[in-house]
Motif scaffolding. Structure first.
Motif, PDB file in Angstrom:
ATOM      1  N   LEU A 149       0.819  -1.210   0.000  1.00 25.74           N
ATOM      2  CA  LEU A 149       0.000   0.000   0.000  1.00 25.74           C
ATOM      3  C   LEU A 149       0.854   1.262   0.000  1.00 25.74           C
ATOM      4  O   LEU A 149       0.390   2.326  -0.414  1.00 25.74           O
ATOM      5  CB  LEU A 149      -0.916   0.015   1.234  1.00 25.74           C
ATOM      6  CG  LEU A 149      -2.216  -0.782   1.131  1.00 25.74           C
ATOM      7  CD1 LEU A 149      -2.959  -0.736   2.451  1.00 25.74           C
ATOM      8  CD2 LEU A 149      -3.104  -0.261   0.024  1.00 25.74           C
ATOM      9  N   GLY A 150       2.087   1.142   0.468  1.00 23.71           N
ATOM     10  CA  GLY A 150       2.956   2.308   0.521  1.00 23.71           C
ATOM     11  C   GLY A 150       3.411   2.793  -0.841  1.00 23.71           C
ATOM     12  O   GLY A 150       3.757   3.963  -1.003  1.00 23.71           O
ATOM     13  N   MET A 326      10.886   8.126   4.111  1.00 26.13           N
ATOM     14  CA  MET A 326       9.680   7.598   4.749  1.00 26.13           C
ATOM     15  C   MET A 326       9.825   6.142   5.212  1.00 26.13           C
ATOM     16  O   MET A 326       9.497   5.819   6.360  1.00 26.13           O
ATOM     17  CB  MET A 326       8.468   7.762   3.832  1.00 26.13           C
ATOM     18  CG  MET A 326       7.139   7.571   4.550  1.00 26.13           C
ATOM     19  SD  MET A 326       5.705   7.887   3.487  1.00 26.13           S
ATOM     20  CE  MET A 326       5.725   9.674   3.404  1.00 26.13           C
ATOM     21  N   PRO A 327      10.320   5.220   4.360  1.00 23.59           N
ATOM     22  CA  PRO A 327      10.428   3.825   4.823  1.00 23.59           C
ATOM     23  C   PRO A 327      11.434   3.674   5.968  1.00 23.59           C
ATOM     24  O   PRO A 327      11.198   2.910   6.907  1.00 23.59           O
ATOM     25  CB  PRO A 327      10.915   3.069   3.574  1.00 23.59           C
ATOM     26  CG  PRO A 327      10.677   3.984   2.417  1.00 23.59           C
ATOM     27  CD  PRO A 327      10.759   5.364   2.961  1.00 23.59           C
ATOM     28  N   PHE A 332      12.877   3.145  12.065  1.00 25.94           N
ATOM     29  CA  PHE A 332      13.706   3.644  13.162  1.00 25.94           C
ATOM     30  C   PHE A 332      12.870   4.236  14.297  1.00 25.94           C
ATOM     31  O   PHE A 332      13.271   4.171  15.458  1.00 25.94           O
ATOM     32  CB  PHE A 332      14.698   4.688  12.637  1.00 25.94           C
ATOM     33  CG  PHE A 332      15.969   4.083  12.133  1.00 25.94           C
ATOM     34  CD1 PHE A 332      17.029   3.851  12.979  1.00 25.94           C
ATOM     35  CD2 PHE A 332      16.097   3.730  10.800  1.00 25.94           C
ATOM     36  CE1 PHE A 332      18.204   3.282  12.513  1.00 25.94           C
ATOM     37  CE2 PHE A 332      17.263   3.154  10.312  1.00 25.94           C
ATOM     38  CZ  PHE A 332      18.324   2.931  11.186  1.00 25.94           C
ATOM     39  N   ALA A 333      11.719   4.837  13.966  1.00 27.00           N
ATOM     40  CA  ALA A 333      10.863   5.409  15.009  1.00 27.00           C
ATOM     41  C   ALA A 333      10.397   4.333  15.977  1.00 27.00           C
ATOM     42  O   ALA A 333      10.258   4.585  17.180  1.00 27.00           O
ATOM     43  CB  ALA A 333       9.661   6.112  14.374  1.00 27.00           C
ATOM     44  N   ASP A 334      10.139   3.123  15.463  1.00 22.01           N
ATOM     45  CA  ASP A 334       9.725   2.018  16.335  1.00 22.01           C
ATOM     46  C   ASP A 334      10.863   1.558  17.236  1.00 22.01           C
ATOM     47  O   ASP A 334      10.638   1.060  18.336  1.00 22.01           O
ATOM     48  CB  ASP A 334       9.247   0.823  15.488  1.00 22.01           C
ATOM     49  CG  ASP A 334       7.940   1.118  14.766  1.00 22.01           C
ATOM     50  OD1 ASP A 334       7.237   2.045  15.209  1.00 22.01           O
ATOM     51  OD2 ASP A 334       7.633   0.436  13.780  1.00 22.01           O
ATOM     52  N   GLY A 380       9.161  13.104   4.942  1.00 21.39           N
ATOM     53  CA  GLY A 380       9.195  11.651   5.041  1.00 21.39           C
ATOM     54  C   GLY A 380       9.612  11.161   6.412  1.00 21.39           C
ATOM     55  O   GLY A 380       9.231  10.068   6.845  1.00 21.39           O
ATOM     56  N   ALA A 381      10.396  11.988   7.127  1.00 18.98           N
ATOM     57  CA  ALA A 381      10.856  11.611   8.464  1.00 18.98           C
ATOM     58  C   ALA A 381       9.908  12.079   9.558  1.00 18.98           C
ATOM     59  O   ALA A 381      10.192  11.884  10.739  1.00 18.98           O
ATOM     60  CB  ALA A 381      12.242  12.203   8.709  1.00 18.98           C
TER      61      ALA A 381
END
Length: 510
Positions: A149-150, A326-327, A332-334, A380-381
């Motif tokens: 979906l991305g 974005m990917p 990394f946020a997780d 994206g970030a």
């Protein structure tokens, strides 16, 4: 209807049956996402076509976004009540009818109304499609599904403005809407043939009263505020009356939501500190960013004399920047916490916006394209980690309501940003050219196209845009305050989450 055999448990490979469903859902997503981006490059053309002002023409985007926000909460209830396949096909049908009517619009008012109808269909396409695809794939393949979906979400911000610009220049502005018809008919036929049939299930009672408070309330408030420049101040009846009515409806909704069992927007979610901070951050971000994105192509067309297609091509570096980060940012946020990703992302966006606060009629294109690329890296970030931060500390049973609330906030804040920055630009253009607000953009266009006044008019127009982008930059800088309180470490697994932190839903970029 096709039947598909599920892949072996533990396998994350998408089998043929799931891939067929994915094709249908991606086609629907492409329609919805393209229609949030193709229109922006046509706004200058539509302003001239309908002899109107920018603060009026922006309702083509604002009305669409408010319609999206309206139907997002309806989708979950309607999926249970009528079945996801029926709902998905209904959404395609509404979107097709809205697209055809928008293409046939005879004045700006009819175009705004038909865009709202289009938005009602478009708002259901993404959430209903996600539900269908995740059910077909199973919980163990959610990551693969989100990756599929991305793709249209990353390509939409690049391809949409270019396609819209080409259609406006080479064919007609009407074809930015008609182009949906063949895609929609193919999607409808494939959906009828491929999507698995599901049975309607008993569902909770939907809060229609709440919906009739929030949607008209927001529209009335934005309409009142958008009348400020043309009315000459907040004391005019056409300003304070709709604004007061809108505020009254929204306040009534808040009081009612705390008393009913299944409100349109579950305000109890905001008792969670991480969710509240993420929502405040998202609000400031969307107001600043989506408002600026609405104006960028108009600067290239109006102040620099570019064609609509060239304006679309000039916006591409931003999409490429977002595609790069974005990917990576989502992963990394997780692992390290949203704050450590979002704050640098916002700094990058602010650095990119600096160039647009210094605009002139001769600002070098290499500088503007570089600034757009940097802004794309920052965007994206930022968007996906903010969304993830909102959901990561919630219980599983709250996830659906929280996802709905996140999408409503995003679309509503985007609509407010588009309206507010358009109002500022309209007022500035009118002031520069000494005409009433309703005639500001038309006066600027006429002066820019006149060889005798071209140079001076281009400078005045660029100056109006630079001041408007300064306001966008101020709003984005305010976003740093709540972002500083986002989680700085990987959150603990929320109670009832079965050992996994749910993935954030895709975010529709405009």
């Amino acid at each position: 209807m096709s039947t598909q055999s599920p892949a072996a448990p533990g396998s994350d490979k998408l089998d043929a049956g799931v891939l067929k469903v994915a094709v249908v859902v991606i086609l629907g997503a492409i329609m919805a996402i393209l229609d949030t981006t193709v229109v922006n490059v046509a706004l200058q053309k539509l302003t001239i076509e309908f002899q109107t002002s920018f603060d009026t023409i922006q309702w083509i985007a604002t009305g669409y976004m408010l319609a999206l926000a309206t139907v997002i909460p309806v989708t979950g209830w309607a999926s249970d009540r009528f079945g996801t396949k029926r709902l998905y096909m209904t959404a395609i049908g509404l979107f097709l009818i809205g697209s055809m009517l928008a293409g046939m619009a005879w004045d700006v008012e009819s175009l705004i109304i038909f865009r709202v109808l289009q938005g009602f269909g478009g708002g259901m396409l993404m959430p209903a499609g996600m539900t269908i695809l995740t059910r077909a794939a199973g919980p163990h393949r959610i990551g693969r599904v989100m990756g599929v979906l991305g793709v249209p979400m990353l390509l939409g911000p690049i391809g949409g403005p270019i396609l819209g610009g080409w259609l406006v220049d080479a064919v007609s502005w009407r074809w930015i809407f008609y182009i949906n018809v063949p895609i929609g008919l193919i999607t409808m036929a494939l959906a009828w043939r491929v999507l698995p049939k599901d049975r309607p299930e008993p569902s909770e009672r939907f809060d229609f009263v709440g919906m009739l408070m929030v949607s008209p309330g927001l529209a009335a408030l934005i309409f009142g505020v958008s009348n400020i420049p043309s009315a000459g101040g907040v004391g005019a009846v056409e300003v304070w009356l709709p604004a007061l009515a809108g505020i009254g409806l929204l306040v009534a909704f808040v009081f009612r939501a705390n008393r009913v069992t299944n409100p349109l927007l579950d305000l109890k979610l905001f008792k969670n500190g991480s969710f509240s901070i993420a929502m405040v951050t998202m609000t400031f971000f969307c107001v600043a960013f989506f408002g600026a994105m609405l104006l960028l192509p108009t600067y290239f067309v109006l102040a620099r004399g570019e064609s609509a297609m060239n304006a679309g091509l000039l916006l591409a570096p931003q999409g490429f920047g977002a595609m790069l980060t974005m990917p990576i940012a989502g992963r990394f946020a997780d692992k390290i916490g949203a704050r450590k990703i979002v704050l640098p992302g916002l700094v990058l966006m602010l650095a990119g916006l600096i160039a647009f606060t210094q605009l002139s009629a001769t600002t070098p294109y290499w500088l503007l394209l570089s600034a757009l690329f940097v802004m794309g890296l920052g965007m994206g970030a930022t968007m996906m980690p903010i969304t993830s931060a909102a959901l990561q500390t919630l219980k599983s049973e709250d996830m659906a309501k929280a996802s709905t609330a996140t999408n409503i906030v995003q679309q509503t804040a985007g609509a407010i940003g588009a309206a507010v920055l358009s109002i500022i630009l309209a007022a500035l253009l009118a002031g520069k050219f000494g005409v009433p607000t309703a005639q500001g953009q038309l006066a600027a266009t006429a002066a820019v196209m006149n060889p005798a006044t071209h140079e001076a008019a281009s400078g005045l127009t660029a100056d109006a845009f630079s001041t408007t982008f300064l306001w966008s930059m101020i709003l984005l800088a305010l976003c740093l305050i709540p972002a500083a309180f986002l989680p700085k470490t990987k959150p603990a697994t929320p109670e009832g989450a079965d050992g996994e932190v749910p993935a954030a839903p895709p975010v529709m970029t405009h």
